[in-house]
Motif scaffolding. Structure first.
Motif, PDB file in Angstrom:
ATOM      1  N   ASP A  37      37.442  -2.806  -9.812  1.00 27.91           N
ATOM      2  CA  ASP A  37      36.482  -1.744 -10.118  1.00 27.91           C
ATOM      3  C   ASP A  37      37.071  -0.637 -10.992  1.00 27.91           C
ATOM      4  OD1 ASP A  37      34.497  -2.972  -8.643  1.00 27.91           O
ATOM      5  OD2 ASP A  37      35.124  -1.999  -6.780  1.00 27.91           O
ATOM      6  N   PHE A  38      38.165  -0.915 -11.694  1.00 25.28           N
ATOM      7  CA  PHE A  38      38.808   0.122 -12.496  1.00 25.28           C
ATOM      8  C   PHE A  38      38.033   0.400 -13.780  1.00 25.28           C
ATOM      9  CE2 PHE A  38      41.601   1.114 -16.098  1.00 25.28           C
ATOM     10  CZ  PHE A  38      42.040   2.354 -15.699  1.00 25.28           C
ATOM     11  N   SER A  39      37.700   1.656 -13.990  1.00 22.61           N
ATOM     12  CA  SER A  39      37.182   2.144 -15.269  1.00 22.61           C
ATOM     13  C   SER A  39      37.346   3.660 -15.272  1.00 22.61           C
ATOM     14  CB  SER A  39      35.721   1.764 -15.481  1.00 22.61           C
ATOM     15  OG  SER A  39      34.904   2.439 -14.572  1.00 22.61           O
ATOM     16  N   ALA A  40      37.666   4.196 -16.444  1.00 23.54           N
ATOM     17  CA  ALA A  40      37.872   5.638 -16.542  1.00 23.54           C
ATOM     18  C   ALA A  40      37.620   6.105 -17.960  1.00 23.54           C
ATOM     19  CB  ALA A  40      39.289   5.996 -16.122  1.00 23.54           C
ATOM     20  N   GLU A  41      37.178   7.362 -18.099  1.00 27.23           N
ATOM     21  CA  GLU A  41      36.958   7.998 -19.401  1.00 27.23           C
ATOM     22  C   GLU A  41      38.092   8.970 -19.675  1.00 27.23           C
ATOM     23  OE1 GLU A  41      33.298  10.014 -19.823  1.00 27.23           O
ATOM     24  OE2 GLU A  41      32.097   8.202 -19.676  1.00 27.23           O
ATOM     25  N   TYR A  42      38.448   9.069 -20.949  1.00 27.27           N
ATOM     26  CA  TYR A  42      39.549   9.945 -21.362  1.00 27.27           C
ATOM     27  C   TYR A  42      39.158  10.711 -22.611  1.00 27.27           C
ATOM     28  CZ  TYR A  42      42.191   7.024 -18.176  1.00 27.27           C
ATOM     29  OH  TYR A  42      42.620   6.360 -17.064  1.00 27.27           O
ATOM     30  N   ASP A  43      39.845  11.837 -22.840  1.00 29.14           N
ATOM     31  CA  ASP A  43      39.610  12.641 -24.033  1.00 29.14           C
ATOM     32  C   ASP A  43      40.362  12.091 -25.239  1.00 29.14           C
ATOM     33  OD1 ASP A  43      37.894  14.480 -22.850  1.00 29.14           O
ATOM     34  OD2 ASP A  43      39.571  15.691 -22.133  1.00 29.14           O
ATOM     35  N   SER A  44      41.457  11.356 -25.009  1.00 28.99           N
ATOM     36  CA  SER A  44      42.238  10.836 -26.126  1.00 28.99           C
ATOM     37  C   SER A  44      42.387   9.318 -26.026  1.00 28.99           C
ATOM     38  CB  SER A  44      43.624  11.482 -26.169  1.00 28.99           C
ATOM     39  OG  SER A  44      44.421  10.997 -25.120  1.00 28.99           O
ATOM     40  N   ARG A  45      42.488   8.688 -27.174  1.00 34.82           N
ATOM     41  CA  ARG A  45      42.664   7.235 -27.243  1.00 34.82           C
ATOM     42  C   ARG A  45      44.011   6.836 -26.635  1.00 34.82           C
ATOM     43  NH1 ARG A  45      39.558   2.713 -28.958  1.00 34.82           N
ATOM     44  NH2 ARG A  45      41.052   1.039 -28.984  1.00 34.82           N
ATOM     45  N   ALA A  46      45.038   7.648 -26.864  1.00 32.36           N
ATOM     46  CA  ALA A  46      46.369   7.358 -26.341  1.00 32.36           C
ATOM     47  C   ALA A  46      46.363   7.304 -24.811  1.00 32.36           C
ATOM     48  CB  ALA A  46      47.367   8.397 -26.833  1.00 32.36           C
ATOM     49  N   ALA A  47      45.639   8.203 -24.188  1.00 31.29           N
ATOM     50  CA  ALA A  47      45.562   8.213 -22.726  1.00 31.29           C
ATOM     51  C   ALA A  47      44.852   6.967 -22.205  1.00 31.29           C
ATOM     52  CB  ALA A  47      44.836   9.469 -22.251  1.00 31.29           C
ATOM     53  N   ALA A  48      43.801   6.540 -22.879  1.00 31.84           N
ATOM     54  CA  ALA A  48      43.074   5.334 -22.466  1.00 31.84           C
ATOM     55  C   ALA A  48      43.953   4.096 -22.619  1.00 31.84           C
ATOM     56  CB  ALA A  48      41.796   5.186 -23.277  1.00 31.84           C
ATOM     57  N   GLU A  49      44.698   4.011 -23.710  1.00 33.04           N
ATOM     58  CA  GLU A  49      45.573   2.865 -23.913  1.00 33.04           C
ATOM     59  C   GLU A  49      46.734   2.862 -22.930  1.00 33.04           C
ATOM     60  OE1 GLU A  49      46.702   2.470 -27.993  1.00 33.04           O
ATOM     61  OE2 GLU A  49      44.630   2.101 -28.630  1.00 33.04           O
ATOM     62  N   LEU A  50      47.258   4.027 -22.592  1.00 28.58           N
ATOM     63  CA  LEU A  50      48.313   4.120 -21.592  1.00 28.58           C
ATOM     64  C   LEU A  50      47.803   3.654 -20.231  1.00 28.58           C
ATOM     65  CD1 LEU A  50      51.172   4.980 -20.797  1.00 28.58           C
ATOM     66  CD2 LEU A  50      50.247   7.252 -20.337  1.00 28.58           C
ATOM     67  N   ALA A  51      46.604   4.060 -19.873  1.00 28.19           N
ATOM     68  CA  ALA A  51      46.007   3.624 -18.611  1.00 28.19           C
ATOM     69  C   ALA A  51      45.821   2.109 -18.604  1.00 28.19           C
ATOM     70  CB  ALA A  51      44.670   4.315 -18.397  1.00 28.19           C
ATOM     71  N   ALA A  52      45.437   1.533 -19.736  1.00 30.88           N
ATOM     72  CA  ALA A  52      45.248   0.085 -19.828  1.00 30.88           C
ATOM     73  C   ALA A  52      46.577  -0.651 -19.662  1.00 30.88           C
ATOM     74  CB  ALA A  52      44.618  -0.275 -21.165  1.00 30.88           C
ATOM     75  N   ARG A  53      47.631  -0.118 -20.267  1.00 35.07           N
ATOM     76  CA  ARG A  53      48.936  -0.783 -20.176  1.00 35.07           C
ATOM     77  C   ARG A  53      49.546  -0.697 -18.785  1.00 35.07           C
ATOM     78  NH1 ARG A  53      50.148   2.304 -24.665  1.00 35.07           N
ATOM     79  NH2 ARG A  53      49.392   1.280 -26.539  1.00 35.07           N
ATOM     80  N   THR A  54      49.281   0.388 -18.066  1.00 34.38           N
ATOM     81  CA  THR A  54      49.899   0.583 -16.752  1.00 34.38           C
ATOM     82  C   THR A  54      49.005   0.136 -15.597  1.00 34.38           C
ATOM     83  OG1 THR A  54      49.110   2.857 -16.671  1.00 34.38           O
ATOM     84  CG2 THR A  54      51.311   2.483 -17.577  1.00 34.38           C
ATOM     85  N   HIS A  55      47.786  -0.306 -15.878  1.00 35.29           N
ATOM     86  CA  HIS A  55      46.858  -0.730 -14.820  1.00 35.29           C
ATOM     87  C   HIS A  55      47.359  -2.004 -14.149  1.00 35.29           C
ATOM     88  CE1 HIS A  55      43.271  -1.704 -12.612  1.00 35.29           C
ATOM     89  NE2 HIS A  55      43.166  -2.860 -13.256  1.00 35.29           N
ATOM     90  N   ARG A  56      47.321  -2.010 -12.838  1.00 38.58           N
ATOM     91  CA  ARG A  56      47.656  -3.190 -12.046  1.00 38.58           C
ATOM     92  C   ARG A  56      46.442  -3.514 -11.196  1.00 38.58           C
ATOM     93  NH1 ARG A  56      50.723  -3.719 -15.482  1.00 38.58           N
ATOM     94  NH2 ARG A  56      52.850  -3.006 -15.480  1.00 38.58           N
ATOM     95  N   CYS A  57      45.892  -4.700 -11.400  1.00 43.82           N
ATOM     96  CA  CYS A  57      44.676  -5.102 -10.681  1.00 43.82           C
ATOM     97  C   CYS A  57      44.948  -5.268  -9.190  1.00 43.82           C
ATOM     98  CB  CYS A  57      44.148  -6.423 -11.221  1.00 43.82           C
ATOM     99  SG  CYS A  57      43.255  -6.259 -12.745  1.00 43.82           S
ATOM    100  N   SER A  58      44.004  -4.807  -8.418  1.00 38.76           N
ATOM    101  CA  SER A  58      44.074  -5.016  -6.969  1.00 38.76           C
ATOM    102  C   SER A  58      43.442  -6.349  -6.592  1.00 38.76           C
ATOM    103  CB  SER A  58      43.366  -3.871  -6.249  1.00 38.76           C
ATOM    104  OG  SER A  58      42.020  -3.813  -6.654  1.00 38.76           O
ATOM    105  N   ALA A  59      42.767  -6.986  -7.541  1.00 36.91           N
ATOM    106  CA  ALA A  59      42.096  -8.264  -7.271  1.00 36.91           C
ATOM    107  C   ALA A  59      43.057  -9.424  -7.345  1.00 36.91           C
ATOM    108  CB  ALA A  59      40.971  -8.475  -8.278  1.00 36.91           C
TER     109      ALA A  59
END
Length: 59
Positions: A37-59
């Protein structure tokens, strides 16, 4: 009105996209893995890409 996503990139299971809302650029990261269920909004593209790279699925 639905946002029109642009510059969509995929980093693992996470999609990162940009869109315009009320005259401001917003960026979103959302995981496409089943039962994640991970999804998030960010003010900067860099923050969104960082979140994507560090995301670890719980599924």
């Amino acid at each position: 009105m639905n946002p029109r996503f642009r510059d969509v990139r995929r980093i693992g299971f996470v999609h990162v996209a940009s869109y315009l809302v009320r005259g401001r650029n917003r960026h979103v990261a959302a995981c496409t893995a089943p039962r994640c269920d991970f999804s998030a909004e960010y003010d900067s593209r860099a923050a969104a890409e960082l979140a994507a790279r560090t995301h670890r699925c719980s599924a």
